[in-house]
Write a protein that holds these residues in place. Structure first.
Motif, PDB file in Angstrom:
ATOM      1  N   HIS A 146     107.728  17.681  14.871  1.00  0.00           N
ATOM      2  CA  HIS A 146     108.748  17.050  14.033  1.00  0.00           C
ATOM      3  C   HIS A 146     109.989  17.906  13.862  1.00  0.00           C
ATOM      4  O   HIS A 146     110.904  17.528  13.140  1.00  0.00           O
ATOM      5  CB  HIS A 146     108.167  16.718  12.665  1.00  0.00           C
ATOM      6  N   ALA A 149     111.994  19.934   9.989  1.00  0.00           N
ATOM      7  CA  ALA A 149     111.796  19.092   8.786  1.00  0.00           C
ATOM      8  C   ALA A 149     112.603  19.607   7.610  1.00  0.00           C
ATOM      9  O   ALA A 149     112.139  19.638   6.478  1.00  0.00           O
ATOM     10  CB  ALA A 149     110.312  18.988   8.443  1.00  0.00           C
ATOM     11  N   LYS A 150     113.845  20.024   7.878  1.00  0.00           N
ATOM     12  CA  LYS A 150     114.660  20.633   6.831  1.00  0.00           C
ATOM     13  C   LYS A 150     114.914  19.700   5.651  1.00  0.00           C
ATOM     14  O   LYS A 150     115.165  20.169   4.550  1.00  0.00           O
ATOM     15  CB  LYS A 150     115.971  21.154   7.397  1.00  0.00           C
ATOM     16  N   ASP A 151     114.811  18.409   5.875  1.00  0.00           N
ATOM     17  CA  ASP A 151     114.991  17.474   4.760  1.00  0.00           C
ATOM     18  C   ASP A 151     113.757  17.389   3.869  1.00  0.00           C
ATOM     19  O   ASP A 151     113.797  16.810   2.801  1.00  0.00           O
ATOM     20  CB  ASP A 151     115.361  16.085   5.283  1.00  0.00           C
ATOM     21  N   LEU A 152     112.635  17.984   4.317  1.00  0.00           N
ATOM     22  CA  LEU A 152     111.389  17.900   3.553  1.00  0.00           C
ATOM     23  C   LEU A 152     110.892  19.224   2.976  1.00  0.00           C
ATOM     24  O   LEU A 152     110.232  19.239   1.953  1.00  0.00           O
ATOM     25  CB  LEU A 152     110.275  17.328   4.441  1.00  0.00           C
ATOM     26  N   TYR A 153     111.180  20.339   3.646  1.00  0.00           N
ATOM     27  CA  TYR A 153     110.487  21.569   3.267  1.00  0.00           C
ATOM     28  C   TYR A 153     110.822  22.066   1.875  1.00  0.00           C
ATOM     29  O   TYR A 153     109.977  22.649   1.217  1.00  0.00           O
ATOM     30  CB  TYR A 153     110.635  22.673   4.312  1.00  0.00           C
ATOM     31  N   LYS A 155     111.279  20.231  -0.630  1.00  0.00           N
ATOM     32  CA  LYS A 155     110.634  19.306  -1.568  1.00  0.00           C
ATOM     33  C   LYS A 155     109.128  19.525  -1.638  1.00  0.00           C
ATOM     34  O   LYS A 155     108.438  18.871  -2.387  1.00  0.00           O
ATOM     35  CB  LYS A 155     110.923  17.866  -1.149  1.00  0.00           C
ATOM     36  N   ALA A 158     106.406  18.473   3.212  1.00  0.00           N
ATOM     37  CA  ALA A 158     106.190  18.563   4.655  1.00  0.00           C
ATOM     38  C   ALA A 158     104.787  19.099   4.935  1.00  0.00           C
ATOM     39  O   ALA A 158     104.294  19.974   4.240  1.00  0.00           O
ATOM     40  CB  ALA A 158     107.238  19.463   5.294  1.00  0.00           C
TER      41      ALA A 158
END
Length: 177
Positions: A146, A149-153, A155, A158
């Motif tokens: 993936h 996953a910078k938009d998730l980590y 938060k 991920a």
């Protein structure tokens, strides 16, 4: 190089990567399929310790083109490639069944003709644990399937499974090379 995505139940290499579906037939050639198949086979030997990997060549068209009735590419490009490759390679097989057979162990991996043909089944079966390997380079290049996953980590949502599998493969590879 060959983009190789490897999950716990399925391993898929790609002949073409990020091009429009309309451009795929013109991008294919018997020579390209042979070259990518050999790179994939060598990667299976080197990375997964498979002495004689069994690789399925996925057809481009539905039902492998039905002998030219649904496109000529399978008969004219892929059948000759499989014949040239010889033992260990078979196909072309219809995409609607070959990934299931490979996931059940009949094949060690599948060479798909284009991105979504191979990655849709892989991500369906191995969404969290698949890793991305650039096979055929002089050095090992591996990453989580993936990406970062910078938009998730930040938060904390991920999954780390793919990263862990990358680390394990890298450590194992480095101890034997």
């Amino acid at each position: 190089a060959v983009m190789l995505l490897a999950g716990h139940k399925l391993k898929v290499g790609l002949v073409t990567n990020h091009i429009a579906l309309s451009q795929v037939p013109a991008a294919l050639s018997t020579e390209l399929v042979v070259r990518k198949s050999r790179i994939l086979s060598k990667a299976f030997e080197d990375l997964f310790q498979l002495e004689k990997p069994k690789i399925a060549i996925c057809a481009l068209n539905p039902h492998s083109g039905e002998n030219g009735r649904i496109g000529w590419e399978d008969r004219e490009l892929l059948v000759p490639a499989v014949k040239r490759l010889g033992r260990g390679f078979s196909g072309p097989f219809s995409a609607d069944t070959i990934f299931w057979h490979a996931s059940q162990g009949k094949f060690d991996g599948v060479l798909a003709m284009y991105h979504d043909q191979g990655l849709a089944p892989l991500k369906t079966l191995c969404f969290y644990d698949a890793i991305n390997i650039s096979a055929g380079l002089r050095y090992l290049r591996v990453s989580p399937d993936h990406g970062p996953a910078k938009d998730l980590y930040l938060k904390k949502v991920a999954s780390h499974e793919s990263f862990n599998r990358c680390l394990k493969l890298t450590c194992h590879y480095n101890t034997k090379n």
